[in-house]
Design a protein around this motif. Structure first.
Motif, mmCIF file in Angstrom:
data_model
loop_
_atom_site.group_PDB
_atom_site.id
_atom_site.type_symbol
_atom_site.label_atom_id
_atom_site.label_comp_id
_atom_site.label_asym_id
_atom_site.label_seq_id
_atom_site.Cartn_x
_atom_site.Cartn_y
_atom_site.Cartn_z
ATOM 1 N N SER A 69 0.023 5.316 0.523
ATOM 2 C CA SER A 69 -1.013 6.271 0.900
ATOM 3 C C SER A 69 -0.494 7.689 0.764
ATOM 4 C CB SER A 69 -1.466 6.023 2.349
ATOM 5 O OG SER A 69 -2.008 4.734 2.498
ATOM 6 N N ASN B 294 -5.275 5.914 -1.716
ATOM 7 C CA ASN B 294 -4.516 4.714 -1.360
ATOM 8 C C ASN B 294 -4.322 3.912 -2.635
ATOM 9 O OD1 ASN B 294 -4.297 4.849 1.615
ATOM 10 N ND2 ASN B 294 -6.528 4.679 1.550
ATOM 11 N N ARG C 18 0.843 -1.209 0.000
ATOM 12 C CA ARG C 18 0.000 0.000 0.000
ATOM 13 C C ARG C 18 0.870 1.248 0.000
ATOM 14 N NH1 ARG C 18 -2.578 -0.033 5.069
ATOM 15 N NH2 ARG C 18 -0.871 1.278 5.832
ATOM 16 N N SER D 255 -9.717 8.342 -1.188
ATOM 17 C CA SER D 255 -9.981 8.637 0.223
ATOM 18 C C SER D 255 -10.162 10.134 0.446
ATOM 19 C CB SER D 255 -8.849 8.090 1.100
ATOM 20 O OG SER D 255 -7.581 8.522 0.650
ATOM 21 N N LYS E 12 -6.070 12.902 -2.063
ATOM 22 C CA LYS E 12 -5.889 11.854 -1.059
ATOM 23 C C LYS E 12 -6.277 10.515 -1.679
ATOM 24 C CE LYS E 12 -6.935 15.083 2.689
ATOM 25 N NZ LYS E 12 -7.860 15.392 3.826
#
Length: 291
Positions: free
Chosen positions: A96, A110, A94, A131, A108
């Motif tokens: 982010s 992920n 991941r 996100s 924003k």
């Protein structure tokens, strides 16, 4: 930090830097299929391209009238991913958003990359999660480099790409800097499935194709049983590349391409841009089979 996936017949090695596949090899007989990253030609091996593909004009993207500096192919390939799940045959990474990414890409997100190894087939799954509280815009691409020739003997001219469907492909050319699309084009395939390879075809840089019909491309030789089969979903565009005279070939399914050299629009107007609503996910996949 590297993670090695193992099956009865193959091993795949992934680096947390860029969540990049750095090795995919058969075990019996032992054979490596991924480029070594030798800086003589190119230090990459199989980077992920996010949130842009290729270059942005003037090295920047524009969002709501504001310019943000961003490097070629985006920042994911030079970012440290977090390994969030793993077993002997699979791994999930991941990336982010943080203050650093927001400075060059004001959204924003992920980004998840999942690797699954089954015998001599490696599946890479990509998932982008919005996100943010607004729509986000991005491109997403792959860039695996395969040793070519696959054997110790032979040359690039022994090899060809085989498309799963008959293709009418128009090659887009990059400008003299090799970064932006120039507007020059020429037909490459006309209702054909076979694209012979040569070093000369890369004298003017990468071959770039929009809206490719095939969802599978094979790298094969006229004189060797070894091959690579690349299958993909969610990537309608394609780059084929090597630095001139390099001993590897990149097969790069993409969603989107570099900017035209006259492009002046905002990020959401880029070619092949993906628009994702708050809370939504975009998924795509790439499968590599080595034979």
């Amino acid at each position: 930090m590297n993670k090695i996936l193992r099956s009865s017949s193959a091993e795949a090695e992934i680096n947390t830097l860029g969540a990049e596949l750095i090795s995919f090899r058969k075990l019996d007989p032992e054979a490596e299929y991924i480029w070594s990253g030798d800086a003589t030609y190119w230090t990459g091996r199989s980077p992920v391209l996010f949130p842009i593909i290729g270059a942005a004009r003037n090295g920047e993207i524009k969002v709501d009238g504001k310019a943000y500096k961003i490097g070629n192919h985006g920042f994911a390939r030079r970012s440290e991913f977090t390994l969030v799940q793993e077993s002997e045959t699979h791994a999930v990474y991941r990336l982010s958003y943080d203050e650093k990414t927001l400075a060059s890409y004001p959204f924003k997100f992920n980004l998840y990359i999942t690797y699954k190894l089954n015998a001599s087939t490696l599946e890479l799954s990509y998932r982008v999660e919005n996100s943010d509280e607004q729509d986000i815009f991005f491109q997403l691409g792959t860039h695996p480099a395969f040793n070519c020739p696959l054997d110790d003997n032979g040359s690039l001219s022994d090899y060809y790409l085989e498309f799963a469907e008959s293709e009418n492909l128009e090659r887009l050319f990059l400008n003299s800097d090799g970064l932006l699309i120039s507007g020059k084009s020429e037909p490459v395939l006309k209702q054909e499935t076979i694209l012979p390879l040569s070093h000369e075809m890369f004298a003017e840089g990468a071959l770039i194709f929009r809206n490719v019909r095939s969802r599978q491309i094979s790298l094969r030789s006229k004189h060797s049983a070894k091959s690579v089969v690349v299958t993909y979903k969610g990537f309608p565009d394609l780059g084929i590349w090597q630095p001139l005279n390099a001993p590897f070939i990149c097969i790069e399914p993409w969603q989107g391409v570099a900017d035209m050299d006259v492009f002046e629009g905002e990020l959401q107007a880029k070619e092949g841009i993906i628009t994702l609503e708050p809370g939504a996910n975009f998924t795509s996949s790439l499968t590599i089979e080595i034979n």
